[in-house]
Design a protein around this motif. Structure first.
Motif, PDB file in Angstrom:
ATOM      1  N   VAL A 172       0.835  -1.203   0.000  1.00 57.42           N
ATOM      2  CA  VAL A 172       0.000   0.000   0.000  1.00 57.42           C
ATOM      3  C   VAL A 172       0.872   1.257   0.000  1.00 57.42           C
ATOM      4  O   VAL A 172       2.017   1.224   0.436  1.00 57.42           O
ATOM      5  N   PRO A 173       0.328   2.359  -0.482  1.00 53.06           N
ATOM      6  CA  PRO A 173       1.083   3.620  -0.425  1.00 53.06           C
ATOM      7  C   PRO A 173       1.444   3.989   1.019  1.00 53.06           C
ATOM      8  O   PRO A 173       0.715   3.657   1.962  1.00 53.06           O
ATOM      9  N   LYS A 174       2.551   4.668   1.176  1.00 48.48           N
ATOM     10  CA  LYS A 174       3.067   5.000   2.510  1.00 48.48           C
ATOM     11  C   LYS A 174       2.047   5.706   3.387  1.00 48.48           C
ATOM     12  O   LYS A 174       1.980   5.452   4.575  1.00 48.48           O
ATOM     13  N   ARG A 175       1.251   6.560   2.812  1.00 48.88           N
ATOM     14  CA  ARG A 175       0.311   7.329   3.632  1.00 48.88           C
ATOM     15  C   ARG A 175      -0.764   6.451   4.261  1.00 48.88           C
ATOM     16  O   ARG A 175      -1.382   6.833   5.245  1.00 48.88           O
ATOM     17  N   VAL A 200      -2.748  -0.650   8.233  1.00 47.20           N
ATOM     18  CA  VAL A 200      -2.524  -2.102   8.237  1.00 47.20           C
ATOM     19  C   VAL A 200      -2.339  -2.647   9.653  1.00 47.20           C
ATOM     20  O   VAL A 200      -3.100  -3.531  10.076  1.00 47.20           O
ATOM     21  N   PRO A 201      -1.358  -2.165  10.436  1.00 47.87           N
ATOM     22  CA  PRO A 201      -1.237  -2.720  11.788  1.00 47.87           C
ATOM     23  C   PRO A 201      -2.450  -2.393  12.666  1.00 47.87           C
ATOM     24  O   PRO A 201      -2.856  -3.206  13.498  1.00 47.87           O
ATOM     25  N   LEU A 202      -3.028  -1.233  12.454  1.00 52.38           N
ATOM     26  CA  LEU A 202      -4.216  -0.865  13.228  1.00 52.38           C
ATOM     27  C   LEU A 202      -5.376  -1.811  12.911  1.00 52.38           C
ATOM     28  O   LEU A 202      -6.128  -2.199  13.801  1.00 52.38           O
ATOM     29  N   GLY A 203      -5.477  -2.204  11.652  1.00 46.78           N
ATOM     30  CA  GLY A 203      -6.555  -3.089  11.222  1.00 46.78           C
ATOM     31  C   GLY A 203      -6.465  -4.486  11.795  1.00 46.78           C
ATOM     32  O   GLY A 203      -7.485  -5.176  11.896  1.00 46.78           O
TER      33      GLY A 203
END
Length: 119
Positions: free
Chosen positions: A89-92, A97-100
């Motif tokens: 995924v784009p950096k922004r 991802v980890p939050l999900g």
């Protein structure tokens, strides 16, 4: 003022922002680890105390491989997919991802804790 001064200020701001993003990502991945440990430990404790697993796939794996082994296998697969997604995924959007994965595991841990306290 010359254009170089604007560029250096912008570069300094970009560098500071990049450092903040790296720090935030590190904290979010640490939250993943905490949520994983919380969920695995409280699931193991809850099952040992007489609670039942609600997920039929997890129940089947528990009977085949054991509770801790199955949970580490399932969570390891999730983390592997998350790491691929994180790189893709784009950096922004990377903090998502980890939050999900951390939030559902953390909620599962809180639910397990509340069920254990009701015993």
């Amino acid at each position: 003022m010359s254009n170089d001064q604007f560029r250096s200020t912008s570069a300094q701001e970009q560098s500071a922002l990049s450092a903040r993003v790296r720090s935030t990502n590190a904290w979010l991945w640490a939250f993943v680890v905490v949520a994983l440990v919380l969920d695995v430990a409280l699931t193991y404790y809850g099952l040992a105390a007489g609670l039942e697993e609600g997920n039929p796939v997890a129940r089947a794996l528990f009977s085949m491989f054991g509770v801790v082994e199955s949970m580490l296998l399932m969570k390891g697969l999730v983390i592997a997919v998350a790491l691929v997604a994180y790189a893709w995924v784009p950096k922004r959007y990377r903090p998502v991802v980890p939050l999900g994965i951390a939030l559902p595991w953390f909620v599962a841990g809180v639910i397990n804790a509340s069920l254990i306290l009701q015993l």
